[in-house]
Design a protein around this motif. Sequence first.
Motif: not given
Length: 304
Positions: A118, A120, A122-123, A125, A127, A144
């Motif tokens: 990972i 970023d 933002k990915t 968000s 989770k 985010y």
Amino acid sequence: MATVTGNNSMIPADNVVMAVPKKGRLYDRCMKLLAGAGMDHRRPARVDIAQCSDLPVTLVFLPAHDIAMFVGEGNVDIGITGLDVVKETSDDSEIEVAMELGFGKCRLCVQAPVSAGITDVKTLSGKRIVTSFPAVCKAFFDQYDTPDNPTKIKYVSGSVEAACGLGLADAVVDLVETGTTMKAAGLEVVAEVMDSQCLLIVGKGTKHREMVDLIVRRIEGYITAEKYLMVSYNTSKENLEACKQVAPGKRSPTVSQLDTEGWFAVQALILKKDSSRVMDELQGCGATDILLFAMHNTRINTSS
């Protein structure tokens, strides 16, 4: 009367109550700090309360994570804990930061498995995130998240770094000091949430402002003494200005005329971390008899 838990007879009614971390590396640093500030005390075995011998101050030894809450609620007048804890457990309107103490430095970071790759934050968000700082974590991911897919934040009190390996989280938000524990758990930093260090904090509602201010001045004086050294040297009149440029002091150097005409004795405060370089440069400017002195405590206007 300020007490930690109701009407505690071990705390004199007129005493300032000061909270310090009860164990670990922060405890050791705080004990050195209190000793340097002249706040001598004797802590009986297995007792979390101690009286200072020369000040109307009662020390209470608490988990670092609880200190900001007690200060904010008015149970404790003054305390030492981390900025991360202050942001997590207290309201800015209730607490005044008296000073940064310069130790206990670390970062609160979003960490994810190296194997996930990972890059970023933002990915993450929406989770699953495990942390001991749910309020700070939520505030960070709110930027985010979307209303229909909020980040799922779960609180745990310890061993946060194990959550990903156990399949309980996609990432964690935890403190990073050296990074050794993080790397051992197969994690890496994806994003930094905040920098943290130990703070001296004061409850805005304290009824002991005069004594609290005295404690702050004592601690500030000790920290300044730890940060600075006094350099003393002799120089001729023609080299004086060049030497003063090398070591200008906090406001200006102290310059005294020597019996030898055209020669001066000079003293100035210098940062400890710069001391070797400053001595070299003073010698290069023609200074002689260069001496360096440590200080035990000070009363210096740090804003000057």
